[in-house]
Design an enzyme around this catalytic site. Sequence first.
Site, mmCIF file in Angstrom:
data_model
loop_
_atom_site.group_PDB
_atom_site.id
_atom_site.type_symbol
_atom_site.label_atom_id
_atom_site.label_comp_id
_atom_site.label_asym_id
_atom_site.label_seq_id
_atom_site.Cartn_x
_atom_site.Cartn_y
_atom_site.Cartn_z
ATOM 1 N N GLY A 21 1.122 -1.978 4.128
ATOM 2 C CA GLY A 21 1.717 -0.652 4.005
ATOM 3 C C GLY A 21 2.983 -0.566 4.828
ATOM 4 C CB SER A 22 3.510 -0.120 8.483
ATOM 5 O OG SER A 22 2.339 0.615 8.576
ATOM 6 C CG MET A 37 -8.384 7.248 2.624
ATOM 7 S SD MET A 37 -7.524 7.223 4.202
ATOM 8 C CE MET A 37 -6.707 5.615 4.102
ATOM 9 C CG HIS A 55 -3.985 -1.455 -1.524
ATOM 10 N ND1 HIS A 55 -5.119 -2.192 -1.809
ATOM 11 C CD2 HIS A 55 -4.337 -0.622 -0.505
ATOM 12 C CE1 HIS A 55 -6.112 -1.822 -0.999
ATOM 13 N NE2 HIS A 55 -5.655 -0.865 -0.205
ATOM 14 C CG ASP A 82 -6.182 -2.590 3.303
ATOM 15 O OD1 ASP A 82 -5.081 -2.331 3.800
ATOM 16 O OD2 ASP A 82 -6.837 -1.774 2.613
ATOM 17 C CG ASP A 125 -5.186 2.625 1.020
ATOM 18 O OD1 ASP A 125 -6.119 1.816 0.917
ATOM 19 O OD2 ASP A 125 -4.067 2.326 1.478
ATOM 20 C CG MET A 129 -11.498 3.464 2.134
ATOM 21 S SD MET A 129 -9.921 3.398 3.024
ATOM 22 C CE MET A 129 -8.796 3.486 1.629
ATOM 23 N N GLY A 162 -2.803 -3.724 9.204
ATOM 24 C CA GLY A 162 -2.061 -4.442 10.242
ATOM 25 C C GLY A 162 -1.458 -5.763 9.789
ATOM 26 N N GLY A 193 -8.901 4.254 7.228
ATOM 27 C CA GLY A 193 -8.595 5.673 7.421
ATOM 28 C C GLY A 193 -7.114 5.956 7.611
ATOM 29 C CG PHE A 194 -5.672 7.002 10.207
ATOM 30 C CD1 PHE A 194 -5.180 8.255 9.855
ATOM 31 C CD2 PHE A 194 -6.952 6.917 10.744
ATOM 32 C CE1 PHE A 194 -5.942 9.397 10.049
ATOM 33 C CE2 PHE A 194 -7.725 8.056 10.943
ATOM 34 C CZ PHE A 194 -7.217 9.306 10.601
ATOM 35 N N GLY A 195 -2.900 4.174 8.026
ATOM 36 C CA GLY A 195 -1.955 3.068 8.053
ATOM 37 C C GLY A 195 -1.449 2.875 9.473
ATOM 38 N N GLY A 196 -0.745 1.783 9.696
ATOM 39 C CA GLY A 196 -0.060 1.568 10.964
ATOM 40 C C GLY A 196 -0.945 1.171 12.131
ATOM 41 C CG HIS A 253 -9.341 0.322 -0.295
ATOM 42 N ND1 HIS A 253 -8.715 0.118 0.927
ATOM 43 C CD2 HIS A 253 -10.670 0.301 -0.033
ATOM 44 C CE1 HIS A 253 -9.634 -0.003 1.878
ATOM 45 N NE2 HIS A 253 -10.832 0.111 1.317
ATOM 46 C CG MET A 284 -11.761 -2.655 5.290
ATOM 47 S SD MET A 284 -10.237 -2.259 4.395
ATOM 48 C CE MET A 284 -9.301 -1.332 5.619
ATOM 49 C CB SER A 312 -0.890 0.004 1.236
ATOM 50 O OG SER A 312 -1.481 1.283 1.375
HETATM 51 C C1 DX5 Z 1 -6.275 1.700 5.716
HETATM 52 C C2 DX5 Z 1 -5.811 1.409 4.309
HETATM 53 C C3 DX5 Z 1 -4.684 0.456 4.226
HETATM 54 C C4 DX5 Z 1 -3.386 0.914 4.852
HETATM 55 C C5 DX5 Z 1 -2.782 -0.293 5.507
HETATM 56 O O1 DX5 Z 1 -7.476 2.398 5.662
HETATM 57 O O2 DX5 Z 1 -6.886 0.871 3.553
HETATM 58 O O3 DX5 Z 1 -4.456 0.046 2.874
HETATM 59 O O4 DX5 Z 1 -2.468 1.448 3.946
HETATM 60 O O5 DX5 Z 1 -1.660 0.107 6.210
HETATM 61 P P1 DX5 Z 1 -0.878 -0.867 7.205
HETATM 62 O O6 DX5 Z 1 -0.419 -2.063 6.415
HETATM 63 O O7 DX5 Z 1 0.232 -0.002 7.682
HETATM 64 O O8 DX5 Z 1 -1.847 -1.254 8.291
HETATM 65 ZN ZN ZN Z 2 -6.519 -0.052 1.550
#
Ligand code: DX5
Ligand code: ZN
Length: 218
Positions: A194-195, A36, A32, A172, A34, A67, A174, A141-144, A65, A136, A9
């Site tokens: 992502g992370s 938003m 991927h 998707d 995202d 959102m 964590g 909304g957020f990575g990490g 993706h 999900m 991501s």
């Molecule tokens: C969250 C996103 C994810 C995000 C995942 O809303 O849809 O795609 O990038 O990030 P990690 O892998 O860091 O949880």
């Molecule tokens: Zn995503």
Amino acid sequence: MAEIVIAPSILAADFTQLGAEIADVSSADWVHVDVMDGHFVPNITLGPMIVEAVRRSTELVVDVHLMIEPVDQFIDAFVAAGADVVTVHVETCTHLDRTLAVIRDAGARAGVALNPATPPETVQYVLDRVDLVLAMTVNPGFGGQSYIPGVETKIRELRAMIGDRPIRIEVDGGITTSTARQAVAAGADVLVAGSAIFGAVDRAMAISDLRDSIRALQ
Ligand code: DX5
Ligand code: ZN
């Protein structure tokens, strides 16, 4: 079991050098993206212009993706920008069956995403219109964020519901080497990370570590 797809991501990438960042994950399968809107989710990211730049920077599958709410009027723009897979959230679609048809008619593969609290039955009657279901594993909304293990029950239910249809189940949020193993054991076959990938110094190593972590399950 279908070949597992690894989808980095770009939410966790360095946007000052997006082309180089995407080149750095060329051993993955999909990229991927995202999108938003600050309305459906409490964050704002990017639109079709960036998807178009991602498309020019890679030959990997571009997995978008969405959102965003409303979503229908933006689908054509994302497909025109080069999205191969367009995933919409069931929570944003009053006329989900129609929205999925719009994605396929535009020429992309159609995905439908479910928030952690959304039950699997919400996609039961559209399965013939989808190529992918995204379960999900965090609230979007957020990575990490931390992986929510309770979603694995839903993944198992989705797998049973899907039967022998050629539909992938994507997870998707964590995803790490250990949560990837749990999600794949439950029935997922597309891993967004992502992370765990862009947060690593050696991205190719992070991708091969993810592949290794689930190899025994395949
Ligand atoms: C969250 C996103 C994810 C995000 C995942 O809303 O849809 O795609 O990038 O990030 P990690 O892998 O860091 O949880
Ligand atoms: Zn995503």
